[in-house]
Design a protein around this motif. Structure first.
Motif, PDB file in Angstrom:
ATOM      1  N   SER A 270       0.855  -1.186   0.000  1.00 55.16           N
ATOM      2  CA  SER A 270       0.000   0.000   0.000  1.00 55.16           C
ATOM      3  C   SER A 270       0.888   1.232   0.000  1.00 55.16           C
ATOM      4  O   SER A 270       2.062   1.168   0.409  1.00 55.16           O
ATOM      5  N   THR A 324      -4.442   0.314  -1.383  1.00 58.79           N
ATOM      6  CA  THR A 324      -4.001  -1.069  -1.203  1.00 58.79           C
ATOM      7  C   THR A 324      -3.899  -1.776  -2.556  1.00 58.79           C
ATOM      8  O   THR A 324      -4.819  -1.711  -3.370  1.00 58.79           O
ATOM      9  N   ASP A 325      -2.798  -2.456  -2.767  1.00 55.52           N
ATOM     10  CA  ASP A 325      -2.604  -3.264  -3.970  1.00 55.52           C
ATOM     11  C   ASP A 325      -3.065  -4.688  -3.655  1.00 55.52           C
ATOM     12  O   ASP A 325      -2.315  -5.502  -3.112  1.00 55.52           O
ATOM     13  N   SER A 329      -1.337  -8.252  -2.085  1.00 51.81           N
ATOM     14  CA  SER A 329      -1.505  -8.287  -0.626  1.00 51.81           C
ATOM     15  C   SER A 329      -2.178  -9.578  -0.180  1.00 51.81           C
ATOM     16  O   SER A 329      -3.325  -9.852  -0.527  1.00 51.81           O
TER      17      SER A 329
END
Length: 491
Positions: A270, A324-325, A329
């Motif tokens: 993130s 957020t990716d 993640s």
């Protein structure tokens, strides 16, 4: 216990002499805010699915502000109402208006932490209470976007709130026909979070030279006095139970350090992480985040206070969920400043899940719990965790999918504030934000208790082996109502 023995809480001392008292087990031992829906519903979080102000839900990738209506089980007063018992429910924490409720219900007059909009059944009851007694004197939690600058003023507002609530409850008891009345005093909650440092000389932000002053004790004394007035109003022929599913203590929490730890372990990506050590490069920020940070904090807080509550919640969740990716993640944190909540980005449960159920999930949770077990406060070398919970081994049921997958409760003796260290993640430093220590200088503790006085209760009796799950079935049994099958406690 100490304040009652010293004479500051005469009502609690009287209840102990005249009735039954004891400590209770509580689901707050795992997730603190879960204690209240557990107490209301007589079920554990795997059944009701409620545990904090911010939650995730199976089938939804986003973190949300919790809505009380999400509760997977009804509160015990619904069963009393259905059985024809006349009920008054006033300011139950994390409560919602029950459709078709025939009794009197008031939501968020003065719970201090509002989860929805204030309301009542019948519809005009809340307005009538506000007309007669005024609006609740203390600001609700959403308006405290930073530590109160005037701690004495905040304590006075909470004390006035307890006194006002006591008068309201006495009036309701006199003016309405009822079999069961339930009321929550939320003032110790706000006092514990924001005023703990005043009375704790060992806390880092304790004001120098301040000796003998304890605003938390003052607020408890105000609640004690209000309960004393209610005891007099209802008379000795009424059974009165005073209970809490949770308690307070100093805030030594490392929740704000956990996203960076997950990033260093290769589990979370993130724009908010990537520079948790003071010697590391600054975290990468997106354009919106950079613009937001360019606005002075005081101005942001002033603007926020002027917004409607619903808009504030919507904006705060937008910031929480941005950046957020999810394609990389595997784990993420559900925002919290009590214990730390970890959630796996699980295929089939999270829409963008990348971790396979079964062996990959189990291996990930196992390695996470092992890392959490080895966390230390670099300042003293003490183990940071008090307990670490794998949720599959703690709470089961139809709402298990809405719960965190792992939880760490912090070791108060480790005194974690702005740094933590682990073998794999290394040293992580981050100054706490406004919602965690040292501003949020008090935090929840799993200190549940019960005092009960009534014509059928023996004076001076100690209660052993009880749990907050037992409160709902006890009340239904006392009022001659059959227990629903889902109750997990005993009368």
């Amino acid at each position: 216990d100490a304040w009652a023995a010293e004479g500051h809480l005469p009502t609690f001392a009287r209840l102990r002499r005249e009735g039954v008292s004891g400590r209770l087990g509580t689901t707050a031992e795992v997730m603190h805010v879960s204690a209240w829906p557990t107490l209301y519903t007589g079920t554990t979080p795997g059944q009701h699915g409620m545990y904090h102000a911010y939650q995730v839900r199976a089938g939804d990738q986003a973190i949300h502000r919790t809505e009380p209506e999400w509760c997977g089980q009804p509160p015990f007063w619904k069963f009393l109402d259905d059985a024809g018992r006349k009920c008054i429910v006033f300011d139950a924490f994390m409560d919602y208006l029950l459709p078709g409720f025939k009794g009197l219900q008031v939501v968020d007059y003065g719970t201090w932490t509002w989860f929805g909009e204030p309301g009542s059944t019948p519809r005009g009851m809340l307005r009538e209470i506000q007309r007669r007694f005024g609006r609740y004197p203390a600001p609700d939690h959403s308006n405290l976007v930073h530590v109160p600058d005037d701690t004495r003023r905040f304590a006075e507002q909470l004390i006035a709130g307890a006194e006002t609530k006591g008068r309201v409850v006495q009036a309701l008891a006199r003016e309405h026909d009822w079999d069961m009345m339930f009321v929550t005093f939320g003032e110790p909650h706000g006092a514990g979070h924001y005023l703990w440092h005043i009375g704790d000389p060992e806390y880092p932000t304790h004001p120098a030279g301040l000796i003998g002053q304890n605003y938390v004790r003052d607020v408890y004394a105000a609640v004690d006095k209000a309960i004393g007035g209610i005891l007099e109003a209802v008379g000795d022929d009424t059974t009165v139970i005073v209970t809490s599913g949770d308690g307070m203590g100093p805030n030594y929490s490392g929740c704000h350090l956990m996203p960076e730890m997950l990033h260093r372990l290769g589990h979370f990506y993130s724009g908010s992480v990537g520079g948790g050590d003071a010697s590391s490069s600054a975290p990468k920020k997106g354009l919106l985040s950079a613009i937001r940070q360019a606005v002075p904090l005081g101005l942001r807080q002033s603007v926020t206070r002027c917004m409607p509550r619903a808009m504030r919640y919507k904006l705060s969740m937008k910031w929480v969920n941005s950046g957020t990716d999810w394609s990389r993640s595997k784990l993420f944190c559900i925002p919290n400043s009590n214990e730390a909540y970890f959630r796996v980005n699980l295929q089939g449960r999270e829409p963008l899940g990348i971790v396979s159920p079964g062996a990959e999930y189990q291996e990930l949770i196992g390695s996470l719990c092992e890392e959490l077990d080895q966390l230390r406060n670099p300042a003293n070398g003490l183990r940071a965790a008090d307990q670490i919970y794998d949720m599959d081994r703690v709470f089961t049921g139809p709402r298990r999918g809405d719960l965190p997958d792992a939880v760490i409760n912090w070791n108060e003796k480790a005194r974690v504030l702005d740094a933590i260290e682990s073998p794999r993640a290394g040293l992580i430093r981050k100054v706490p934000g406004h919602a965690v220590s040292a501003f949020y200088n008090g935090n929840h503790r799993a200190n549940a208790f019960m005092f009960a006085r009534g014509p059928s209760l023996a004076a001076g009796t100690s209660l052993d082996g009880g749990h907050i799950l037992d409160v709902a079935p006890t009340l239904l049994t006392m009022l001659g109502v059959d227990l629903p099958r889902q109750f997990e406690g005993r009368a």
